[in-house]
Design a protein around this motif. Structure first.
Motif, mmCIF file in Angstrom:
data_model
loop_
_atom_site.group_PDB
_atom_site.id
_atom_site.type_symbol
_atom_site.label_atom_id
_atom_site.label_comp_id
_atom_site.label_asym_id
_atom_site.label_seq_id
_atom_site.Cartn_x
_atom_site.Cartn_y
_atom_site.Cartn_z
ATOM 1 N N ALA A 1 0.522 14.579 5.057
ATOM 2 C CA ALA A 1 0.051 13.200 5.200
ATOM 3 C C ALA A 1 1.137 12.211 4.788
ATOM 4 O O ALA A 1 1.298 11.155 5.411
ATOM 5 N N ASN A 2 1.896 12.549 3.760
ATOM 6 C CA ASN A 2 2.993 11.681 3.334
ATOM 7 C C ASN A 2 4.066 11.584 4.410
ATOM 8 O O ASN A 2 4.615 10.511 4.666
ATOM 9 N N MET A 3 4.354 12.711 5.024
ATOM 10 C CA MET A 3 5.361 12.713 6.077
ATOM 11 C C MET A 3 4.933 11.847 7.258
ATOM 12 O O MET A 3 5.748 11.156 7.886
ATOM 13 N N GLY B 1 -1.925 8.210 13.539
ATOM 14 C CA GLY B 1 -3.228 7.864 12.982
ATOM 15 C C GLY B 1 -4.239 8.975 13.169
ATOM 16 O O GLY B 1 -5.039 9.270 12.276
ATOM 17 N N VAL B 2 -4.224 9.608 14.345
ATOM 18 C CA VAL B 2 -5.126 10.729 14.610
ATOM 19 C C VAL B 2 -4.811 11.904 13.682
ATOM 20 O O VAL B 2 -5.707 12.544 13.128
ATOM 21 N N ARG B 3 -3.529 12.171 13.506
ATOM 22 C CA ARG B 3 -3.117 13.267 12.610
ATOM 23 C C ARG B 3 -3.576 12.995 11.184
ATOM 24 O O ARG B 3 -4.073 13.893 10.496
ATOM 25 N N LEU B 4 -3.415 11.753 10.733
ATOM 26 C CA LEU B 4 -3.865 11.406 9.383
ATOM 27 C C LEU B 4 -5.376 11.565 9.230
ATOM 28 O O LEU B 4 -5.865 12.042 8.209
ATOM 29 N N LEU B 5 -6.109 11.162 10.261
ATOM 30 C CA LEU B 5 -7.564 11.281 10.219
ATOM 31 C C LEU B 5 -7.977 12.742 10.100
ATOM 32 O O LEU B 5 -8.872 13.091 9.310
ATOM 33 N N LEU B 6 -7.330 13.603 10.871
ATOM 34 C CA LEU B 6 -7.638 15.033 10.809
ATOM 35 C C LEU B 6 -7.303 15.612 9.439
ATOM 36 O O LEU B 6 -8.059 16.420 8.889
ATOM 37 N N LEU B 7 -6.164 15.191 8.887
ATOM 38 C CA LEU B 7 -5.768 15.675 7.565
ATOM 39 C C LEU B 7 -6.739 15.196 6.485
ATOM 40 O O LEU B 7 -7.067 15.936 5.557
ATOM 41 N N GLU B 8 -7.203 13.961 6.594
ATOM 42 C CA GLU B 8 -8.161 13.423 5.628
ATOM 43 C C GLU B 8 -9.491 14.162 5.712
ATOM 44 O O GLU B 8 -10.113 14.456 4.687
ATOM 45 N N ARG B 9 -9.932 14.461 6.923
ATOM 46 C CA ARG B 9 -11.190 15.198 7.086
ATOM 47 C C ARG B 9 -11.076 16.601 6.499
ATOM 48 O O ARG B 9 -11.992 17.093 5.826
ATOM 49 N N GLU B 10 -9.939 17.252 6.761
ATOM 50 C CA GLU B 10 -9.741 18.593 6.218
ATOM 51 C C GLU B 10 -9.693 18.558 4.695
ATOM 52 O O GLU B 10 -10.231 19.433 4.031
ATOM 53 N N ALA B 11 -9.060 17.536 4.141
ATOM 54 C CA ALA B 11 -8.995 17.401 2.687
ATOM 55 C C ALA B 11 -10.388 17.210 2.102
ATOM 56 O O ALA B 11 -10.713 17.769 1.045
ATOM 57 N N ALA B 12 -11.229 16.425 2.780
ATOM 58 C CA ALA B 12 -12.597 16.204 2.308
ATOM 59 C C ALA B 12 -13.386 17.514 2.295
ATOM 60 O O ALA B 12 -14.136 17.800 1.359
ATOM 61 N N VAL B 13 -13.204 18.322 3.352
ATOM 62 C CA VAL B 13 -13.893 19.617 3.423
ATOM 63 C C VAL B 13 -13.409 20.547 2.316
ATOM 64 O O VAL B 13 -14.203 21.215 1.638
ATOM 65 N N SER C 1 0.813 -1.225 0.000
ATOM 66 C CA SER C 1 0.000 0.000 0.000
ATOM 67 C C SER C 1 0.844 1.272 0.000
ATOM 68 O O SER C 1 0.364 2.339 -0.371
ATOM 69 N N GLY C 2 2.099 1.142 0.448
ATOM 70 C CA GLY C 2 2.948 2.323 0.560
ATOM 71 C C GLY C 2 2.643 3.147 1.799
ATOM 72 O O GLY C 2 3.179 4.243 1.972
ATOM 73 N N ARG C 3 1.797 2.620 2.665
ATOM 74 C CA ARG C 3 1.383 3.344 3.872
ATOM 75 C C ARG C 3 1.980 2.670 5.111
ATOM 76 O O ARG C 3 1.919 1.449 5.258
ATOM 77 N N ARG C 4 2.479 3.518 5.987
ATOM 78 C CA ARG C 4 3.066 3.012 7.229
ATOM 79 C C ARG C 4 1.997 2.675 8.252
ATOM 80 O O ARG C 4 2.142 1.722 9.043
ATOM 81 N N ILE C 5 0.920 3.445 8.242
ATOM 82 C CA ILE C 5 -0.141 3.272 9.233
ATOM 83 C C ILE C 5 -1.351 2.633 8.553
ATOM 84 O O ILE C 5 -2.049 3.271 7.754
ATOM 85 N N LEU C 6 -1.561 1.357 8.851
ATOM 86 C CA LEU C 6 -2.711 0.640 8.301
ATOM 87 C C LEU C 6 -3.831 0.491 9.321
ATOM 88 O O LEU C 6 -4.984 0.298 8.954
#
Length: 303
Positions: free
Chosen positions: A262-264, A46-58, A32-37
């Motif tokens: 998110a990549n970082m 994981g929390v940081r990624l979730l926040l970034l994904e939500r912001e991206a969706a908005v 997957s190329g992802r460190r956090i599955l």
């Protein structure tokens, strides 16, 4: 008598199972190329990624709203520009009619052209979009903005049936823009034009007649107001388009920044993952060798 006991065998199986699970998880990460599955891989990350994904969706929702609204405003601006040109053409002809030297025959001829322009103004005010919604009725998009009563006297046959309500679209954090336009003033403009036309169409029409002059002047006043109002609406839409362009660029930049963040946080370090997998595979192979060797030992070997 063999040394390995059931307990020793169970310990070896548990060790091998844990190592194989680690290898399988690493393979999924590399695929997957992802460190956090899953959250346990890195709870904070994981929390940081979730926040970034939500912001991206908005942000993507904002950009979608901007795209839809931009098309709507461009459509409104195009129709308003056409309507403005028709109003200005009507104004020019009405100025010609106001010339006291214009003959009765010429006034009758001008009235014919002005009648056609009046119908153009009525149709332009009542234009619809591709979905059948009226563009210039405020929020009453299913209602034609101009209603016509043929039984009423000239000067009061047209009435505005829309409203001045606004449909606001969210295009940014605490930022909204109006998506619709209302043209309430067009009813007055068309009524004054309609009243003037009755006088200009009459046999022996005379622009110097006080009653006729008053009707022409009233129509010219409404036409001037119409030019000013439509010009202001077009300018407002142009300003809104500029605002949308700036917001869209800002949202796009934020999405790029969020993607990098998110990549970082979640991107896999392939070199590190490969090293870990190699270590686990070596450990598994070593475990099998140890188990095999121990399994061959007996008490006699020890003694």
């Amino acid at each position: 008598m063999r040394v390995p006991s059931q307990r020793f065998g169970n310990m070896m199986i548990q060790t091998l199972r844990a190592s194989n699970q680690k290898i399988s998880h690493l393979m999924l990460q590399m695929d997957s190329g992802r460190r956090i599955l899953k959250p346990s891989d890195d709870p904070i990350g994981g929390v940081r990624l979730l926040l970034l994904e939500r912001e991206a969706a908005v942000l993507n929702q904002y950009r979608g709203n901007i795209g839809t609204l931009s098309i709507r405003l461009q459509q409104n601006e195009s129709h308003l520009d056409s309507l403005l040109k028709s109003v200005m053409s009507t104004q020019d002809l009405m100025l010609a009619a106001a010339d006291g030297s214009t003959t009765s025959a010429d006034l009758n001829a001008l009235a014919g052209t002005l009648e056609s322009l009046k119908e153009t103004l009525v149709q332009g005010t009542g234009v619809k979009d591709s979905e059948g919604n009226y563009l210039f009725s405020g929020t009453l998009t299913s209602t034609s903005p101009l209603q016509y009563d043929p039984s009423a006297p000239a000067g009061s046959r047209y009435s505005y049936a829309g409203n001045n309500g606004q449909q606001h679209v969210v295009v940014g954090h605490d930022v909204t823009l109006a998506a619709n336009t209302s043209l309430e003033h067009m009813a007055e403009l068309v009524n004054h034009l309609d009243a003037a036309l009755e006088a200009l169409k009459a046999p022996g029409a005379n622009a110097n007649d006080p009653a006729t002059r008053a009707l022409i002047d009233a129509s010219l006043g409404s036409l001037t107001n119409g030019v000013n109002h439509l010009s202001a609406q077009i300018a407002r839409l142009g300003g809104a388009q500029n605002t949308l362009d700036l917001l869209d660029q800002s949202h796009e930049a934020m999405l790029v920044s969020n993607g990098e963040a998110a990549n970082m946080v979640g991107q896999l370090d392939y070199a590190k993952a490969y090293d870990e997998m190699s270590n686990y595979m070596v450990a598994v192979q070593g475990t099998y060798k140890v188990y095999g060797r121990v399994a061959q030992l007996s008490l006699f070997d020890i003694l």
